[in-house]
Design a protein around this motif. Sequence first.
Motif, PDB file in Angstrom:
ATOM      1  N   UNK A   1       0.019   3.046  10.642  1.00 25.26           N
ATOM      2  CA  UNK A   1       0.785   2.645   9.113  1.00 25.26           C
ATOM      3  C   UNK A   1       0.770   3.625   8.279  1.00 25.26           C
ATOM      4  N   UNK A   2       0.044   4.773   8.327  1.00 21.86           N
ATOM      5  CA  UNK A   2       0.097   6.070   7.514  1.00 21.86           C
ATOM      6  C   UNK A   2       1.285   6.675   8.173  1.00 21.86           C
ATOM      7  N   UNK A   3       1.425   6.634   9.346  1.00 28.44           N
ATOM      8  CA  UNK A   3       2.530   7.437   9.876  1.00 28.44           C
ATOM      9  C   UNK A   3       3.917   6.781   9.336  1.00 28.44           C
ATOM     10  N   UNK A   4       3.958   5.670   9.390  1.00 24.93           N
ATOM     11  CA  UNK A   4       4.960   4.787   8.943  1.00 24.93           C
ATOM     12  C   UNK A   4       5.156   5.058   7.442  1.00 24.93           C
ATOM     13  N   UNK A   5       4.112   5.089   6.665  1.00 27.04           N
ATOM     14  CA  UNK A   5       4.284   5.455   5.069  1.00 27.04           C
ATOM     15  C   UNK A   5       4.891   6.617   4.962  1.00 27.04           C
ATOM     16  N   UNK A   6       4.368   7.614   5.832  1.00 27.15           N
ATOM     17  CA  UNK A   6       5.057   9.074   5.594  1.00 27.15           C
ATOM     18  C   UNK A   6       6.511   8.970   6.187  1.00 27.15           C
ATOM     19  N   UNK A   7       7.185   8.285   7.327  1.00 26.95           N
ATOM     20  CA  UNK A   7       8.139   8.057   7.421  1.00 26.95           C
ATOM     21  C   UNK A   7       9.156   7.646   6.392  1.00 26.95           C
ATOM     22  N   UNK A   8       8.496   6.598   5.876  1.00 29.67           N
ATOM     23  CA  UNK A   8       9.347   5.774   4.684  1.00 29.67           C
ATOM     24  C   UNK A   8       9.649   7.069   3.462  1.00 29.67           C
ATOM     25  N   UNK A   9       8.430   7.624   3.399  1.00 31.19           N
ATOM     26  CA  UNK A   9       8.629   8.601   2.089  1.00 31.19           C
ATOM     27  C   UNK A   9       9.598   9.576   2.530  1.00 31.19           C
ATOM     28  N   UNK A  10       9.537  10.218   3.486  1.00 23.72           N
ATOM     29  CA  UNK A  10      10.403  11.307   4.205  1.00 23.72           C
ATOM     30  C   UNK A  10      11.875  10.916   4.359  1.00 23.72           C
ATOM     31  N   UNK A  11      12.018   9.841   4.991  1.00 20.73           N
ATOM     32  CA  UNK A  11      13.555   9.395   4.842  1.00 20.73           C
ATOM     33  C   UNK A  11      14.056   9.017   3.442  1.00 20.73           C
ATOM     34  N   UNK A  12      13.457   8.453   2.534  1.00 21.21           N
ATOM     35  CA  UNK A  12      13.753   7.949   1.318  1.00 21.21           C
ATOM     36  C   UNK A  12      14.141   9.462   0.421  1.00 21.21           C
TER      37      UNK A  12
ATOM     38  N   UNK B   1       7.243  -2.080   6.440  1.00 17.55           N
ATOM     39  CA  UNK B   1       8.507  -1.847   7.715  1.00 17.55           C
ATOM     40  C   UNK B   1       9.754  -2.346   6.823  1.00 17.55           C
ATOM     41  N   UNK B   2       9.723  -3.334   6.084  1.00 24.47           N
ATOM     42  CA  UNK B   2      10.810  -3.780   5.314  1.00 24.47           C
ATOM     43  C   UNK B   2      11.187  -2.469   4.351  1.00 24.47           C
ATOM     44  N   UNK B   3      10.402  -1.871   3.719  1.00 24.62           N
ATOM     45  CA  UNK B   3      10.780  -0.700   2.759  1.00 24.62           C
ATOM     46  C   UNK B   3      11.314   0.415   3.562  1.00 24.62           C
ATOM     47  N   UNK B   4      10.497   0.520   4.722  1.00 22.80           N
ATOM     48  CA  UNK B   4      11.194   1.601   5.766  1.00 22.80           C
ATOM     49  C   UNK B   4      12.628   1.384   6.122  1.00 22.80           C
ATOM     50  N   UNK B   5      12.860   0.103   6.713  1.00 22.37           N
ATOM     51  CA  UNK B   5      14.131  -0.166   7.029  1.00 22.37           C
ATOM     52  C   UNK B   5      15.068   0.219   6.095  1.00 22.37           C
ATOM     53  N   UNK B   6      14.939  -0.351   4.693  1.00 23.73           N
ATOM     54  CA  UNK B   6      15.925  -0.093   3.443  1.00 23.73           C
ATOM     55  C   UNK B   6      16.209   1.349   3.469  1.00 23.73           C
ATOM     56  N   UNK B   7      15.088   2.200   3.636  1.00 25.83           N
ATOM     57  CA  UNK B   7      15.471   3.560   3.340  1.00 25.83           C
ATOM     58  C   UNK B   7      16.076   4.241   4.361  1.00 25.83           C
ATOM     59  N   UNK B   8      15.920   3.783   5.686  1.00 25.08           N
ATOM     60  CA  UNK B   8      16.513   4.281   6.769  1.00 25.08           C
ATOM     61  C   UNK B   8      18.091   3.793   6.926  1.00 25.08           C
TER      62      UNK B   8
END
Length: 188
Positions: A101-112, A4-11
């Motif tokens: 969690x997999x959906x969040x991982x995809x969101x993180x990668x897509x955003x990054x 979640x922190x990785x995703x927040x940073x990518x966002x």
Amino acid sequence: MDLRELDRRAVAATGAIIDGLTDEQLDAETPCTRWAVRDVVQHMVDNHRTALDTFGDGAPEPGADVRTEWRRTAAAVVDLFADDAVLAASYEVVGRSTNGRTALSLHFGDTLVHGWDIGTAVGLHVRIDDDLAEAMLAGIARWPKTAQVWGPDGFFARQLPVAEGATPTERLLAATGRDAAWTPAGRS
């Protein structure tokens, strides 16, 4: 580090790029074949809306400006995935059952990666933090090597070769089918 922190940073990083886009830059070509900046941003908004519809109470009504819509729906997705129950919720992707969690991982990668696409398209030098690039590389390495995942109609473009000693960003870009040396036509 927590996903979640990785995703927040990518966002945050991608959001800073999107917030700075001018109307004219929305029409710039990107490394994503056949997509202008506006299309890449809209793709991410559509993914946000899907996540909100799948795991939450539904997406908000669409807005008129894709930049504002991205910011609004990205914030809602970050809030949505803050809930442990959402991370554990089941859904199906590429014919297999998985979880939030997999959906969040995809969101993180897509955003990054799309942040790099957009920034590069408008002439910015985008450097992805090494730990973010490494985390995404580890995540996508687990995906099966099928046409549904890799290739023109998959989640990721075909992987490109990468030079020995490449940076984490260069390895990530190659792994997702992007040439780190890409520039818009007419720019050097």
